[in-house]
Scaffold this motif. Structure first.
Motif, mmCIF file in Angstrom:
data_model
loop_
_atom_site.group_PDB
_atom_site.id
_atom_site.type_symbol
_atom_site.label_atom_id
_atom_site.label_comp_id
_atom_site.label_asym_id
_atom_site.label_seq_id
_atom_site.Cartn_x
_atom_site.Cartn_y
_atom_site.Cartn_z
ATOM 1 N N GLY A 109 39.159 49.744 46.214
ATOM 2 C CA GLY A 109 39.120 48.399 45.670
ATOM 3 C C GLY A 109 38.843 47.326 46.691
ATOM 4 O O GLY A 109 39.642 47.094 47.596
ATOM 5 N N ASN A 110 37.699 46.644 46.543
ATOM 6 C CA ASN A 110 37.353 45.575 47.486
ATOM 7 C C ASN A 110 36.611 44.425 46.802
ATOM 8 O O ASN A 110 35.833 43.728 47.404
ATOM 9 C CB ASN A 110 36.457 46.126 48.602
ATOM 10 N N LEU A 111 36.884 44.243 45.508
ATOM 11 C CA LEU A 111 36.126 43.261 44.731
ATOM 12 C C LEU A 111 36.911 41.982 44.487
ATOM 13 O O LEU A 111 38.116 42.016 44.210
ATOM 14 C CB LEU A 111 35.714 43.868 43.389
ATOM 15 N N PHE A 112 36.199 40.862 44.565
ATOM 16 C CA PHE A 112 36.810 39.550 44.380
ATOM 17 C C PHE A 112 35.808 38.628 43.677
ATOM 18 O O PHE A 112 34.602 38.793 43.827
ATOM 19 C CB PHE A 112 37.178 38.914 45.728
ATOM 20 N N ILE A 113 36.310 37.658 42.926
ATOM 21 C CA ILE A 113 35.462 36.575 42.455
ATOM 22 C C ILE A 113 35.638 35.422 43.433
ATOM 23 O O ILE A 113 36.752 34.956 43.673
ATOM 24 C CB ILE A 113 35.821 36.120 41.031
ATOM 25 N N VAL A 114 34.524 35.020 44.029
ATOM 26 C CA VAL A 114 34.526 33.977 45.050
ATOM 27 C C VAL A 114 33.630 32.843 44.572
ATOM 28 O O VAL A 114 32.650 33.074 43.856
ATOM 29 C CB VAL A 114 33.999 34.533 46.385
ATOM 30 N N VAL A 200 39.665 35.255 42.098
ATOM 31 C CA VAL A 200 40.274 36.423 41.455
ATOM 32 C C VAL A 200 40.256 37.606 42.417
ATOM 33 O O VAL A 200 39.220 37.911 43.006
ATOM 34 C CB VAL A 200 39.527 36.813 40.150
ATOM 35 N N ASP A 201 41.400 38.243 42.548
ATOM 36 C CA ASP A 201 41.522 39.484 43.319
ATOM 37 C C ASP A 201 41.557 40.627 42.310
ATOM 38 O O ASP A 201 42.538 40.809 41.590
ATOM 39 C CB ASP A 201 42.815 39.442 44.146
ATOM 40 N N PHE A 202 40.462 41.395 42.235
ATOM 41 C CA PHE A 202 40.381 42.463 41.242
ATOM 42 C C PHE A 202 41.481 43.505 41.430
ATOM 43 O O PHE A 202 41.963 44.099 40.462
ATOM 44 C CB PHE A 202 39.015 43.159 41.334
ATOM 45 N N GLN A 203 41.856 43.760 42.693
ATOM 46 C CA GLN A 203 42.864 44.765 42.976
ATOM 47 C C GLN A 203 44.217 44.353 42.383
ATOM 48 O O GLN A 203 44.940 45.178 41.799
ATOM 49 C CB GLN A 203 42.990 44.988 44.484
ATOM 50 N N CYS A 286 38.936 45.708 52.444
ATOM 51 C CA CYS A 286 38.113 46.798 51.906
ATOM 52 C C CYS A 286 38.959 47.935 51.339
ATOM 53 O O CYS A 286 38.463 48.769 50.588
ATOM 54 C CB CYS A 286 37.186 47.352 52.989
ATOM 55 N N ASN A 287 40.247 47.985 51.741
ATOM 56 C CA ASN A 287 41.145 49.034 51.239
ATOM 57 C C ASN A 287 40.555 50.431 51.422
ATOM 58 O O ASN A 287 40.403 51.197 50.463
ATOM 59 C CB ASN A 287 41.483 48.785 49.762
ATOM 60 N N LEU A 288 40.202 50.731 52.665
ATOM 61 C CA LEU A 288 39.650 52.046 52.985
ATOM 62 C C LEU A 288 40.761 53.091 53.037
ATOM 63 O O LEU A 288 41.921 52.782 53.304
ATOM 64 C CB LEU A 288 38.934 51.991 54.337
#
Length: 323
Positions: A109-114, A200-203, A286-288
């Motif tokens: 999970g590494n997705l955001f609305i910016v 928004v933090d998708f995680q 990036c939550n690797l």
């Protein structure tokens, strides 16, 4: 004497024939390991392997950085022996007949609305335009909006660079603009537009909706024919990724990765992994990680069902390690 010559001649013919058919009939012989990765966060999941090499692999490893929109086709047609790609895309092409198996999940999970504007939450985006790339990002946005009963105008674009450009232009004109970005493009956007913020933090949204800490966004897949004939190589490469998250979290190793890519012939014009201003904060976002197929199976099945509208995965999709 004639009998001896006949036997010798037969031996030569048989030996030559064996060599001929070995040379011409062994389509499985490979001396190069072709690894594909989309340009962006998934590439960071291979950072240590790219930079330090993989001692246990006795083949030459060639890394192919491609546009995110191309990775599915290149994996489907067999160009890739191994590849990092979006998990739901891997499941989709598997269902369509691609000869692949999932070896591990590596990005969680590494997705955001910016964007720039007054919105500070997903609810604030109701009725507004949000730019999104096709694939994982659009599927995840659709899921979050559906579960939260929010309607917005999700507008597709080719890639994250286009979203950043729109935010830059909107900011200069005093207008609002929002888009779904993953790292390292989030960092790149905020460097170009100081007023850009994470809306928004998708995680966090995923955790709220499902109770799970993360979702297996990108995974390592292997071509099944390659795995059948080169299991030790495939497993050695996969296992080498176990220490990657800790390795790339260091500033000096981020720089070393960029240098390694440049030595391979990539430039800041051809790879975001070089041009993007990657920091330790970028890497953290990036939550690797590294979770093998058997341990991540349940999580992947749940995630794919959500992303691909109920698609069910059979256990054959998951690679079985020899040890």
């Amino acid at each position: 004497m004639k009998k001896i010559l006949t036997v010798l001649l037969s031996f030569v013919v048989l030996s030559f024939g064996a060599l001929f058919f070995t040379a011409c009939g062994n389509d499985n012989a490979k001396d190069t390991l072709d690894v594909y990765l989309p340009d962006g966060t998934p590439g960071l999941a291979l950072a240590e392997a790219i930079t330090e090499g993989v001692d246990e692999v006795d083949m030459e490893i060639k890394y192919h950085i491609v546009n995110a929109s191309e990775i599915g086709g290149l994996v489907s047609n067999g160009s890739a022996d191994l590849a990092i790609m979006p998990t739901n895309a891997a499941a989709t092409i598997y269902k369509s007949g691609a000869k692949i198996q999932l070896m591990s999940s590596n990005v969680f999970g590494n997705l955001f609305i910016v964007g720039v504007g007054e919105a500070d939450s997903l609810a604030d985006l109701a009725g507004k335009t949000v730019y999104v790339t096709v694939g994982t990002t659009s599927a995840m946005l659709e899921y979050l909006c559906s579960e939260n009963e929010i309607e917005l105008n999700a507008t597709p674009v080719d890639d994250g660079k286009e979203i950043i450009a729109k935010i830059v232009t909107a900011n200069a004109q005093g207008e609002e603009c929002y888009g779904v970005l993953g790292e390292p493009q989030v960092t790149a956007c905020k460097k170009q537009v100081s007023s850009a913020k994470t809306v928004v933090d998708f995680q966090a949204e995923w955790k709220t909706l499902t109770g799970g800490d993360s979702y297996p966004q990108a995974s390592l897949v292997v071509n099944t024919d390659f795995a059948k004939n080169n299991a030790k190589v495939a497993e050695a490469f996969a296992n080498s990724l176990a220490t990657n998250a800790e390795w790339i979290a260091k500033t000096e190793n981020i720089a070393a990765l960029k240098t390694a890519l440049q030595e391979m012939g990539y430039t800041s014009d051809t790879s975001a992994l070089i041009s993007a201003p990657i920091t330790t904060t970028t890497v953290e976002n990036c939550n690797l990680g590294f979770v093998k197929s058997d341990a991540v199976k349940a999580s992947v099945k749940e995630y794919v069902s959500v992303m691909n509208k109920g698609q069910q995965l059979d256990d054959k999709f998951f690679y079985t390690y020899s040890a």
